[in-house]
Design a protein around this motif. Structure first.
Motif, PDB file in Angstrom:
ATOM      1  N   UNK A   1      -9.501   5.297  -5.225  1.00  0.00           N
ATOM      2  CA  UNK A   1      -8.382   5.407  -6.507  1.00  0.00           C
ATOM      3  C   UNK A   1      -7.003   5.073  -5.932  1.00  0.00           C
ATOM      4  N   UNK A   2      -6.777   5.422  -4.613  1.00  0.00           N
ATOM      5  CA  UNK A   2      -5.574   5.349  -3.889  1.00  0.00           C
ATOM      6  C   UNK A   2      -5.466   3.605  -3.906  1.00  0.00           C
ATOM      7  N   UNK A   3      -6.504   2.909  -3.476  1.00  0.00           N
ATOM      8  CA  UNK A   3      -6.251   1.753  -3.008  1.00  0.00           C
ATOM      9  C   UNK A   3      -6.450   0.741  -4.379  1.00  0.00           C
ATOM     10  N   UNK A   4      -6.908   1.199  -5.309  1.00  0.00           N
ATOM     11  CA  UNK A   4      -6.714   0.613  -6.721  1.00  0.00           C
ATOM     12  C   UNK A   4      -5.211   0.712  -7.133  1.00  0.00           C
ATOM     13  N   UNK A   5      -4.409   1.510  -6.681  1.00  0.00           N
ATOM     14  CA  UNK A   5      -2.855   1.713  -7.302  1.00  0.00           C
ATOM     15  C   UNK A   5      -2.280   0.475  -6.631  1.00  0.00           C
ATOM     16  N   UNK A   6      -2.728  -0.228  -5.523  1.00  0.00           N
ATOM     17  CA  UNK A   6      -1.912  -1.175  -4.823  1.00  0.00           C
ATOM     18  C   UNK A   6      -0.936  -2.168  -5.511  1.00  0.00           C
ATOM     19  N   UNK A   7      -1.404  -2.584  -6.916  1.00  0.00           N
ATOM     20  CA  UNK A   7      -0.629  -3.228  -7.458  1.00  0.00           C
ATOM     21  C   UNK A   7       0.662  -2.655  -8.412  1.00  0.00           C
TER      22      UNK A   7
ATOM     23  N   UNK B   1      -6.242  10.565  18.997  1.00  0.00           N
ATOM     24  CA  UNK B   1      -7.423  10.355  19.476  1.00  0.00           C
ATOM     25  C   UNK B   1      -8.112   9.603  18.488  1.00  0.00           C
ATOM     26  N   UNK B   2      -7.407   9.158  17.569  1.00  0.00           N
ATOM     27  CA  UNK B   2      -8.038   8.136  16.371  1.00  0.00           C
ATOM     28  C   UNK B   2      -6.941   7.398  16.053  1.00  0.00           C
ATOM     29  N   UNK B   3      -7.133   6.342  15.902  1.00  0.00           N
ATOM     30  CA  UNK B   3      -6.029   5.445  15.105  1.00  0.00           C
ATOM     31  C   UNK B   3      -5.972   5.464  13.640  1.00  0.00           C
ATOM     32  N   UNK B   4      -4.798   5.536  12.843  1.00  0.00           N
ATOM     33  CA  UNK B   4      -4.958   5.787  11.532  1.00  0.00           C
ATOM     34  C   UNK B   4      -5.362   4.524  10.744  1.00  0.00           C
ATOM     35  N   UNK B   5      -6.225   4.678   9.727  1.00  0.00           N
ATOM     36  CA  UNK B   5      -6.326   3.650   8.511  1.00  0.00           C
ATOM     37  C   UNK B   5      -5.577   3.797   7.366  1.00  0.00           C
ATOM     38  N   UNK B   6      -4.605   3.208   7.370  1.00  0.00           N
ATOM     39  CA  UNK B   6      -3.630   3.528   6.103  1.00  0.00           C
ATOM     40  C   UNK B   6      -3.890   3.032   4.850  1.00  0.00           C
ATOM     41  N   UNK B   7      -3.879   3.617   3.641  1.00  0.00           N
ATOM     42  CA  UNK B   7      -4.339   2.983   2.278  1.00  0.00           C
ATOM     43  C   UNK B   7      -3.208   3.008   1.398  1.00  0.00           C
TER      44      UNK B   7
ATOM     45  N   UNK C   1     -12.235  18.164  -6.488  1.00  0.00           N
ATOM     46  CA  UNK C   1     -13.649  18.157  -6.449  1.00  0.00           C
ATOM     47  C   UNK C   1     -14.267  16.573  -6.329  1.00  0.00           C
ATOM     48  N   UNK C   2     -13.351  15.818  -6.187  1.00  0.00           N
ATOM     49  CA  UNK C   2     -14.003  14.286  -6.107  1.00  0.00           C
ATOM     50  C   UNK C   2     -14.310  13.934  -4.629  1.00  0.00           C
ATOM     51  N   UNK C   3     -15.413  13.299  -4.262  1.00  0.00           N
ATOM     52  CA  UNK C   3     -15.598  12.917  -2.726  1.00  0.00           C
ATOM     53  C   UNK C   3     -14.120  12.198  -2.301  1.00  0.00           C
ATOM     54  N   UNK C   4     -14.281  12.127  -0.769  1.00  0.00           N
ATOM     55  CA  UNK C   4     -13.106  11.710  -0.224  1.00  0.00           C
ATOM     56  C   UNK C   4     -13.362  10.068  -0.173  1.00  0.00           C
ATOM     57  N   UNK C   5     -14.232   9.445  -0.530  1.00  0.00           N
ATOM     58  CA  UNK C   5     -14.468   8.010  -0.516  1.00  0.00           C
ATOM     59  C   UNK C   5     -13.852   7.666  -1.823  1.00  0.00           C
ATOM     60  N   UNK C   6     -14.048   8.303  -2.942  1.00  0.00           N
ATOM     61  CA  UNK C   6     -13.715   8.124  -4.476  1.00  0.00           C
ATOM     62  C   UNK C   6     -12.295   8.197  -4.495  1.00  0.00           C
ATOM     63  N   UNK C   7     -11.529   9.217  -3.744  1.00  0.00           N
ATOM     64  CA  UNK C   7     -10.075   9.441  -3.560  1.00  0.00           C
ATOM     65  C   UNK C   7      -9.533   8.246  -3.045  1.00  0.00           C
ATOM     66  N   UNK C   8      -9.953   7.832  -1.775  1.00  0.00           N
ATOM     67  CA  UNK C   8      -9.462   6.673  -1.138  1.00  0.00           C
ATOM     68  C   UNK C   8      -9.627   5.345  -2.367  1.00  0.00           C
TER      69      UNK C   8
ATOM     70  N   UNK D   1       0.730  -1.104   0.011  1.00  0.00           N
ATOM     71  CA  UNK D   1       0.014  -0.088  -0.021  1.00  0.00           C
ATOM     72  C   UNK D   1       0.857   1.239   0.010  1.00  0.00           C
ATOM     73  N   UNK D   2       0.315   2.254  -0.393  1.00  0.00           N
ATOM     74  CA  UNK D   2       1.091   3.759  -0.456  1.00  0.00           C
ATOM     75  C   UNK D   2       1.474   4.072   1.177  1.00  0.00           C
ATOM     76  N   UNK D   3       0.579   3.940   1.906  1.00  0.00           N
ATOM     77  CA  UNK D   3       0.664   4.073   3.347  1.00  0.00           C
ATOM     78  C   UNK D   3       0.512   5.557   3.764  1.00  0.00           C
ATOM     79  N   UNK D   4      -0.667   5.979   3.495  1.00  0.00           N
ATOM     80  CA  UNK D   4      -1.091   7.408   3.720  1.00  0.00           C
ATOM     81  C   UNK D   4      -2.505   7.277   4.340  1.00  0.00           C
TER      82      UNK D   4
END
Length: 384
Positions: free
Chosen positions: A272-278, A378-384, A263-270, A213-216
């Motif tokens: 796109x990043x997850x889709x680059x895992x390979x 206060x929150x644990x990071x969930x890296x993508x 201009x894209x929603x956060x979930x869409x950006x997430x 993963x990119x790790x962000x």
């Protein structure tokens, strides 16, 4: 692109066009930072009355070439071709044509509070109305109207180029959105300058193993940002992003492998990043931004509504076009300090009290609430 209304071919404005004119002189005026159009026109007329010789008297003048481009406006002596004036386009505040006269108004560099450049009004009730020196150049030309329209068009073309450079296709904006953007241009001037400076905008290549993963962690930049996109809020220790040493917390991601995230929603950006895992490498286009946003609200007196509301230290709503939006307040941001005083542990009532009684220049530092929660564990990071 949507044809930018105006007399010139937009391509020509990028290279620059030249008009012949007579330079009559310059004068300096004091002005509020953002006066109304009517006041601007009165200022232009005042400049003309100071410089134009009375009827029947000889008018001193110099023949000049007026060079207009999307970058700057230059005045050259027509004979010697020496540069007499050179103003970056973004410092031009107003342009007026009155008959065959053109008035060009430019901001002097923003004054430091302690310098002589800013003059405090003498009436104490007006204290926050700091005045700025405007330099007004007066020209005479048969083409006065054409010159004024061309400068207006140069602004629009420059703005389109700016949008394009940031992955926004001006064609995708409706005419109304486009004119709204142009109208807000003055509000966001400093943001615009930051985004349009090439050294702040860079391509970064991150190498990683396939399947890694990119790790962000990314969060939204906050409603009210000039370019709504996502921000790096955290990086995984020893992950590809951190290892590269090329990314910082606060960086805004404009595009990934050529796909714009603006201009894209956060979930869409997430996704796109997850889709680059390979992929074994990712190219990011980023704008370097500090993780903390600096806000400056100018509130002349208590009658002016601040134009935003706060819940538990987080900005939860914002009035369009109000003084807070102009000052850089963003929805979803946590207020870190107000006028250099930390408010991270301040109770809600006290924050509201401080803000509702604040007048003049109100300086705040804010950051996306999600980023604040990560940085304060206060929150644990969930890296993508």
């Amino acid at each position: 692109p949507p044809p930018v209304p105006g007399p010139c071919d937009p391509e020509d404005l990028i290279d620059g066009i030249i008009f012949a004119a007579n330079y009559l002189g310059s004068t300096q005026l004091l002005s509020d930072k953002t006066p109304s159009k009517n006041i601007r026109m009165m200022q232009a007329q005042e400049a003309v009355s100071r410089i134009k010789a009375p009827e029947g008297e000889p008018q001193p003048m110099t023949e000049v070439d007026l060079f207009i481009s999307t970058q700057r406006i230059k005045v050259l002596n027509a004979d010697s071709q020496e540069t007499m004036m050179d103003h970056p386009l973004r410092t031009i505040s107003y342009i007026a044509d009155i008959g065959n006269i053109v008035v060009l108004m430019a901001r002097r560099r923003m004054p430091r509070p302690d310098s002589q450049e800013s003059v405090e009004a003498s009436d104490p009730g007006q204290e926050s109305k700091r005045q700025y020196k405007m330099i007004c150049h007066v020209f005479e030309s048969e083409d006065a109207q054409l010159i004024a329209q061309s400068i207006g068009q140069a602004f629009s073309v420059a703005y389109q180029e700016f949008l394009r450079a940031n992955g926004i296709n001006p064609e995708d904006l409706s005419q109304k959105e486009y004119s709204d953007l142009l109208n807000t241009q003055d509000m966001y001037n400093d943001d615009l300058i930051h985004f349009s400076k090439s050294e702040n905008c860079k391509d970064v290549f991150i190498e990683k193993a396939k399947g890694e993963i990119l790790g962000v962690v990314i969060v939204e930049s906050g409603w009210g940002s000039i370019l709504p996109t996502v921000i790096i809020a955290n990086m995984m220790h020893a992950g590809p992003a951190e290892r590269s040493g090329r990314l910082n917390i606060g960086d805004q991601i404009m595009s990934l492998n050529g796909t714009s995230l603006v201009g894209l929603p956060l979930s869409t950006c997430q996704s796109i990043i997850k889709g680059l895992k390979n992929q074994s490498g990712i190219k990011l286009n980023i704008v370097r931004c500090p993780p903390v946003t600096t806000v400056l609200i100018r509130r002349p007196d208590l009658r002016y509504q601040l134009g935003f509301s706060v819940q538990n230290g987080i900005i939860c709503s914002l009035m369009r076009g109000g003084i807070a939006e102009r000052g850089g307040v963003r929805v979803g941001h946590r207020i870190i300090e107000i006028n250099s005083q930390s408010v991270v542990a301040t109770p809600h009532e006290k924050i509201v009290h401080i803000l509702s009684n604040a007048v003049g220049e109100i300086h705040m530092k804010t950051m996306p609430a999600a980023m604040y929660r990560l940085l304060t564990a206060q929150e644990q990071p969930v890296y993508i």
